[in-house]
Every structure is written in C-alpha cells, then in structure tokens.
Motif scaffolding. Structure first.
Motif, PDB file in Angstrom:
ATOM      1  N   LEU A   1       0.819  -1.298   0.033  1.00 48.63           N
ATOM      2  CA  LEU A   1      -0.029  -0.020  -0.072  1.00 48.63           C
ATOM      3  C   LEU A   1       1.012   1.416  -0.245  1.00 48.63           C
ATOM      4  O   LEU A   1       0.554   2.198  -0.762  1.00 48.63           O
ATOM      5  CB  LEU A   1      -0.855   0.085   1.319  1.00 48.63           C
ATOM      6  CG  LEU A   1      -2.295  -0.605   1.027  1.00 48.63           C
ATOM      7  CD1 LEU A   1      -2.835  -0.690   2.506  1.00 48.63           C
ATOM      8  CD2 LEU A   1      -3.268   0.281   0.116  1.00 48.63           C
ATOM      9  N   GLN A   2       1.878   1.222   0.763  1.00 44.34           N
ATOM     10  CA  GLN A   2       2.740   2.640   0.900  1.00 44.34           C
ATOM     11  C   GLN A   2       3.543   2.817  -0.567  1.00 44.34           C
ATOM     12  O   GLN A   2       3.437   3.892  -0.996  1.00 44.34           O
ATOM     13  CB  GLN A   2       3.771   2.227   1.853  1.00 44.34           C
ATOM     14  CG  GLN A   2       3.430   2.488   3.120  1.00 44.34           C
ATOM     15  CD  GLN A   2       4.486   2.239   4.264  1.00 44.34           C
ATOM     16  OE1 GLN A   2       5.247   1.418   4.187  1.00 44.34           O
ATOM     17  NE2 GLN A   2       4.588   2.895   5.294  1.00 44.34           N
ATOM     18  N   ALA A   3       3.922   1.772  -1.002  1.00 46.49           N
ATOM     19  CA  ALA A   3       4.378   1.753  -2.460  1.00 46.49           C
ATOM     20  C   ALA A   3       3.432   2.436  -3.342  1.00 46.49           C
ATOM     21  O   ALA A   3       3.728   3.252  -4.368  1.00 46.49           O
ATOM     22  CB  ALA A   3       5.030   0.587  -2.930  1.00 46.49           C
ATOM     23  N   GLU A   4       2.109   1.598  -3.318  1.00 53.42           N
ATOM     24  CA  GLU A   4       1.085   2.320  -4.255  1.00 53.42           C
ATOM     25  C   GLU A   4       0.665   3.848  -4.006  1.00 53.42           C
ATOM     26  O   GLU A   4       0.870   4.465  -4.971  1.00 53.42           O
ATOM     27  CB  GLU A   4      -0.114   1.396  -4.056  1.00 53.42           C
ATOM     28  CG  GLU A   4      -1.090   1.615  -5.077  1.00 53.42           C
ATOM     29  CD  GLU A   4      -0.820   1.081  -6.364  1.00 53.42           C
ATOM     30  OE1 GLU A   4      -1.557   1.514  -7.419  1.00 53.42           O
ATOM     31  OE2 GLU A   4      -0.130   0.176  -6.617  1.00 53.42           O
ATOM     32  N   LEU A   5       0.823   4.158  -2.895  1.00 52.69           N
ATOM     33  CA  LEU A   5       0.432   5.674  -2.483  1.00 52.69           C
ATOM     34  C   LEU A   5       1.354   6.664  -2.945  1.00 52.69           C
ATOM     35  O   LEU A   5       1.236   7.646  -3.056  1.00 52.69           O
ATOM     36  CB  LEU A   5       0.068   5.673  -1.120  1.00 52.69           C
ATOM     37  CG  LEU A   5      -1.066   4.741  -0.601  1.00 52.69           C
ATOM     38  CD1 LEU A   5      -1.323   4.944   0.840  1.00 52.69           C
ATOM     39  CD2 LEU A   5      -2.577   5.635  -1.175  1.00 52.69           C
ATOM     40  N   GLU A   6       2.796   6.103  -2.874  1.00 54.26           N
ATOM     41  CA  GLU A   6       3.852   6.937  -3.504  1.00 54.26           C
ATOM     42  C   GLU A   6       3.742   7.276  -4.920  1.00 54.26           C
ATOM     43  O   GLU A   6       4.354   8.193  -5.164  1.00 54.26           O
ATOM     44  CB  GLU A   6       5.091   6.490  -2.934  1.00 54.26           C
ATOM     45  CG  GLU A   6       5.292   6.311  -1.411  1.00 54.26           C
ATOM     46  CD  GLU A   6       6.620   5.541  -1.223  1.00 54.26           C
ATOM     47  OE1 GLU A   6       7.107   4.990  -1.762  1.00 54.26           O
ATOM     48  OE2 GLU A   6       6.733   5.633   0.232  1.00 54.26           O
ATOM     49  N   GLN A   7       3.092   6.335  -5.721  1.00 54.64           N
ATOM     50  CA  GLN A   7       3.151   6.335  -6.998  1.00 54.64           C
ATOM     51  C   GLN A   7       1.672   6.848  -7.620  1.00 54.64           C
ATOM     52  O   GLN A   7       1.941   7.191  -8.892  1.00 54.64           O
ATOM     53  CB  GLN A   7       3.374   5.127  -7.672  1.00 54.64           C
ATOM     54  CG  GLN A   7       4.758   4.387  -7.221  1.00 54.64           C
ATOM     55  CD  GLN A   7       4.743   2.949  -7.824  1.00 54.64           C
ATOM     56  OE1 GLN A   7       4.205   2.507  -8.759  1.00 54.64           O
ATOM     57  NE2 GLN A   7       5.606   2.186  -7.044  1.00 54.64           N
ATOM     58  N   SER A   8       0.785   6.998  -6.990  1.00 52.22           N
ATOM     59  CA  SER A   8      -0.550   7.424  -7.446  1.00 52.22           C
ATOM     60  C   SER A   8      -1.062   8.422  -6.759  1.00 52.22           C
ATOM     61  O   SER A   8      -0.880   8.607  -5.655  1.00 52.22           O
ATOM     62  CB  SER A   8      -1.259   6.168  -7.565  1.00 52.22           C
ATOM     63  OG  SER A   8      -2.604   6.251  -8.080  1.00 52.22           O
ATOM     64  N   ASP A   9      -2.303   9.120  -7.304  1.00 51.56           N
ATOM     65  CA  ASP A   9      -2.960  10.124  -6.634  1.00 51.56           C
ATOM     66  C   ASP A   9      -4.561   9.550  -6.499  1.00 51.56           C
ATOM     67  O   ASP A   9      -5.418  10.231  -6.116  1.00 51.56           O
ATOM     68  CB  ASP A   9      -3.302  11.434  -7.378  1.00 51.56           C
ATOM     69  CG  ASP A   9      -3.654  11.442  -8.894  1.00 51.56           C
ATOM     70  OD1 ASP A   9      -3.816  10.150  -9.368  1.00 51.56           O
ATOM     71  OD2 ASP A   9      -3.969  12.420  -9.384  1.00 51.56           O
ATOM     72  N   SER A  10      -4.639   8.155  -6.921  1.00 50.17           N
ATOM     73  CA  SER A  10      -5.995   7.506  -6.550  1.00 50.17           C
ATOM     74  C   SER A  10      -5.731   6.103  -6.267  1.00 50.17           C
ATOM     75  O   SER A  10      -4.329   5.434  -6.796  1.00 50.17           O
ATOM     76  CB  SER A  10      -6.755   7.746  -7.902  1.00 50.17           C
ATOM     77  OG  SER A  10      -6.177   6.995  -8.977  1.00 50.17           O
ATOM     78  N   LEU A  11      -6.403   5.438  -5.644  1.00 52.09           N
ATOM     79  CA  LEU A  11      -6.253   4.011  -5.220  1.00 52.09           C
ATOM     80  C   LEU A  11      -7.563   3.299  -5.491  1.00 52.09           C
ATOM     81  O   LEU A  11      -8.711   3.659  -4.948  1.00 52.09           O
ATOM     82  CB  LEU A  11      -5.764   3.999  -3.882  1.00 52.09           C
ATOM     83  CG  LEU A  11      -5.167   2.648  -3.241  1.00 52.09           C
ATOM     84  CD1 LEU A  11      -3.948   2.013  -4.092  1.00 52.09           C
ATOM     85  CD2 LEU A  11      -4.700   2.729  -1.718  1.00 52.09           C
ATOM     86  N   LEU A  12      -7.685   2.194  -6.292  1.00 49.50           N
ATOM     87  CA  LEU A  12      -8.638   1.246  -6.605  1.00 49.50           C
ATOM     88  C   LEU A  12      -8.350   0.065  -6.033  1.00 49.50           C
ATOM     89  O   LEU A  12      -7.486  -0.723  -6.355  1.00 49.50           O
ATOM     90  CB  LEU A  12      -8.836   1.078  -8.194  1.00 49.50           C
ATOM     91  CG  LEU A  12     -10.068   0.468  -8.494  1.00 49.50           C
ATOM     92  CD1 LEU A  12     -11.406   1.022  -7.917  1.00 49.50           C
ATOM     93  CD2 LEU A  12      -9.910   0.112 -10.024  1.00 49.50           C
ATOM     94  N   ILE A  13      -9.242  -0.047  -4.662  1.00 49.11           N
ATOM     95  CA  ILE A  13      -9.169  -1.451  -4.006  1.00 49.11           C
ATOM     96  C   ILE A  13     -10.008  -2.607  -4.433  1.00 49.11           C
ATOM     97  O   ILE A  13     -11.249  -2.145  -4.358  1.00 49.11           O
ATOM     98  CB  ILE A  13      -9.369  -1.322  -2.453  1.00 49.11           C
ATOM     99  CG1 ILE A  13      -8.556   0.023  -1.745  1.00 49.11           C
ATOM    100  CG2 ILE A  13      -9.036  -2.251  -1.698  1.00 49.11           C
ATOM    101  CD1 ILE A  13      -6.999  -0.257  -1.835  1.00 49.11           C
TER     102      ILE A  13
END
Length: 92
Positions: free
Chosen positions: A21-33
């Motif tokens: 999750l941390q890696a994903e949040l550092e790369q994106s301005d949106s998160l589709l779970i």
C-alpha cells in the motif's frame, strides 16, 4: 491502478499489505481497492485499511472500492467500520 487485497487480510499479512500500500500511495493520486477475494479478515487487517484510507483523505488521494467480499463487509460491519472504510455500497 488497482490494488488487490488477496484472500487474507489478517495479522499474518498486515506487514506485506502495508508495504504494498505504501508503495502504491507513493506512485499514485488514486487508489482502486479490490477486496472481492478476501475470505479471511481480522481487526488488524481492518485497522490497516482504515489507517490507509485516513492517509488518503489527508493527502487528497482518491480511495475507491472495486469490489468487496461478504466476509470483508461483514467484518467491517461487526466493528462499525462500514462507513469509515467507504464500504456502504457493498453493505446489504
């Protein structure tokens, strides 16, 4: 970009999911779970999701659910976390 939780969202997987999750949040301005495959969930897993969702709100990162299993929604309901986790659309 989608983020699949997998089958287990429990204490045995929390650290791995946290790192992903941390890696994903550092790369994106949106998160589709995608929580549609979750078959085992516990309080530490839900706590991790709640912390991540709160972080997204603080950083103006869009949080959206693609899917949520009945096990995930049921566990969130038991702990009063359906609304805080944004699972309202999946709760019947």
């Amino acid at each position: 970009m989608g983020f699949a939780l997998g089958e287990q969202l429990d204490i045995t997987q929390v650290m791995d999911i946290k790192e992903r999750l941390q890696a994903e949040l550092e790369q994106s301005d949106s998160l589709l779970i995608d929580g549609s495959a979750v078959s085992r969930v516990d309080a530490p897993g839900l706590q991790l999701l709640l912390t991540a969702r709160n972080l997204c709100q603080e950083k103006n990162i869009k949080w959206q659910w693609e899917g949520a299993s009945s096990e995930l929604v049921g566990a969130a309901r038991t702990l009063g976390l359906v609304e805080p986790l944004g699972l309202n659309g999946f709760a019947l």
